[in-house]
Design an enzyme around this catalytic site. Structure first.
Site, short mmCIF file in Angstrom:
data_model
loop_
_atom_site.label_atom_id
_atom_site.label_comp_id
_atom_site.label_asym_id
_atom_site.label_seq_id
_atom_site.Cartn_x
_atom_site.Cartn_y
_atom_site.Cartn_z
N SER A 55 0.82 -1.21 0.00
CA SER A 55 0.00 0.00 0.00
C SER A 55 0.86 1.26 0.00
CB SER A 55 -0.96 -0.02 1.19
OG SER A 55 -1.89 1.02 1.12
N ASP A 69 -2.09 6.88 -3.57
CA ASP A 69 -0.99 6.16 -2.93
C ASP A 69 -0.52 5.03 -3.85
OD1 ASP A 69 -2.97 4.22 -2.66
OD2 ASP A 69 -2.46 3.74 -0.59
N ASP A 105 -0.89 1.69 -4.14
CA ASP A 105 -1.79 0.70 -4.73
C ASP A 105 -3.14 1.30 -5.11
OD1 ASP A 105 -2.56 0.98 -2.04
OD2 ASP A 105 -3.32 -1.07 -1.92
N ASP A 122 -5.62 2.71 -3.62
CA ASP A 122 -6.87 2.63 -2.87
C ASP A 122 -7.08 3.85 -1.97
OD1 ASP A 122 -4.94 2.04 -0.97
OD2 ASP A 122 -5.94 0.26 -0.19
#
Length: 448
Positions: A102, A240, A242, A244
């Protein structure tokens, strides 16, 4: 045995995550893949990965672990985490694993694990998997041929269904993909959007050469701020690693508070779904329940953490919810978060408003707030919260997550970290004068 013992600390409350290769490596990935099949009994598993350099090696090892237990892995490619959610919810996959860390720095990687829950998605805990891990030596071999599944067409149709593109007015925006995976998705729909997009860092690069994958880390938003001002853009968006998490940036190049972004989305979704619930966690601004009630919605309050936002939506007839961390969760997205749905919805909302983004955000953020942390001995956390409870007994108290105490013109929350010897303090007030006074008072009391 010659293999390294698996580091148990990588098994977290929400996922599996650690530094590559000292904490999380191919040996661990092999054993995690085998444990996942052993624990769930699922044989058909979707897997996606972000831009991190270690992803392909971990994917190969994870696949071998899955196959060692009689399972099959289907590679949906380098995608955003929400693509993995979509694949599991939509296709014949009972479960999925996303290889990502992430917003963590480049040296990290990890696994987000999900399973189908009716027509929705349930996030699995890393700790849940740990008892099923049997440490078997993994010998590296040639890369496997893993069957591939292309989800892009169906996924993009899904996120585009949330807005009427003809209602988005022409604008100039800057989008910073942070050298993660958001740029791939936006590039595929850019021609459909009636806005001019100035792209920053759209090329996926696990070295994150321009700034780290966490939009709120110090310096991360400097580049997009400069670009917005230079190009005289109407606004910007920064994702960010990834994709999400997403943050709105105003026409001055300043990050908009997530509380205000939650409210922008809340009003839009309440207009389409009157009377439904809007979820936020305990440290969000009290402006959120005030506006939500004014707009005819039902404010729902949860503990801090995405899993609690998701549960709040499911249990209280919620339509959408959000966190200060930049996650926005939607009922009609399988109760999962989506940076792309938030992005498209915000384009629609903001393009229809004649006011500047900074003016809109100011109206939705009438209070002032400070967040701070205190490092303490772990055994002192409960004792400190108990003393705070006694000292501020004249306020309205609740204990949903730590302690929250409310007064007429200010409130505060103190909660302890689940993973670190830290107390987190949030103070919000009607005026900066009250805020500074109460922040100083609480800091002095806690520090004793």
């Amino acid at each position: 045995m010659t293999y390294m013992e698996i580091n148990k600390s990588i098994f977290k409350s929400y996922d599996i995550r650690g530094i590559y290769p000292s904490e999380l490596n191919e040996e661990a990935a092999f054993n995690i893949g085998a444990a996942f099949v052993r624990h769930t009994g699922f044989k058909k598993i979707a897997v996606g990965y972000d831009a991190r350099i270690s992803c392909l090696g971990l994917l190969n090892a994870l696949a071998r672990g899955v196959y060692s237990e009689g399972g099959e892995l289907y590679n949906i490619g380098q995608v955003s985490t929400e693509c993995l959610y979509f694949a599991v919810a939509t296709y014949d996959f009972p479960a999925g694993i996303m290889i990502t860390a992430s917003h963590n720095p480049k040296e990290y990687n990890g696994f987000k694990m999900v399973k189908k829950d009716g027509g929705n998605i349930k996030i699995m805990s890393g700790k849940e998997l740990l008892p099923s891990v049997k440490e078997v030596e993994f010998k590296k071999a040639e890369e496997l041929e893993i069957e591939k599944k292309d989800v892009w067409h169906d996924y993009l149709n899904h996120v585009l269904s949330f807005v009427d593109l003809s209602e988005i007015m022409p604008m100039k925006i800057v989008v910073d993909a942070s050298n993660g995976v958001a740029g791939s998705a936006i590039s595929k729909i850019q021609d459909k959007l009636p806005v001019e997009i100035i792209p920053l860092n759209f090329e996926p690069d696990g070295n994150f050469p321009n700034h780290g994958p966490n939009p709120v880390a110090e310096g991360s938003a400097d580049q997009i701020g400069e670009a917005i001002r230079r190009e005289k853009a109407d606004m910007g968006f920064i994702f960010d690693g990834d994709a999400d998490r997403i943050f709105l940036v105003d026409e001055n190049g300043l990050l908009v508070k997530s509380d205000a972004t939650i409210l922008l989305l809340a009003k839009y979704f309440l207009e389409k779904n009157p009377g439904m619930g809007i979820v936020r966690h305990v440290t969000c601004s009290r402006a959120i329940p005030e506006f939500v009630k004014k707009w005819g919605g039902v404010p729902i309050r949860t503990k801090v953490g995405f899993i609690y936002i998701q549960e709040g939506l499911k249990e209280h007839n919620g339509i959408m919810g959000g966190e200060l961390s930049g996650h926005y969760c939607f009922k009609d997205n399988f109760y999962c978060d989506s940076g792309m749905i938030a992005f498209l919805s915000l384009l629609k909302i903001l393009s229809m408003d004649q006011k500047k983004v900074s003016e809109i955000a100011k109206e939705l953020a009438p209070y002032v707030r400070i967040d701070s942390e205190f490092k303490i001995k772990g055994e002192d956390k409960d004792a400190i919260i108990e003393k705070v409870k006694e000292k501020y007994s004249d306020g309205k108290q609740d204990f949903l997550d730590g302690i929250t105490v409310e007064y007429e013109d200010w409130w505060f929350n103190i909660r302890s970290s689940n993973t670190e010897p830290i107390l987190r303090l949030t103070v919000e007030a009607d005026t900066d004068e009250i805020l500074q006074k109460k922040q100083k008072e609480l800091t002095k009391f806690i520090s004793k």
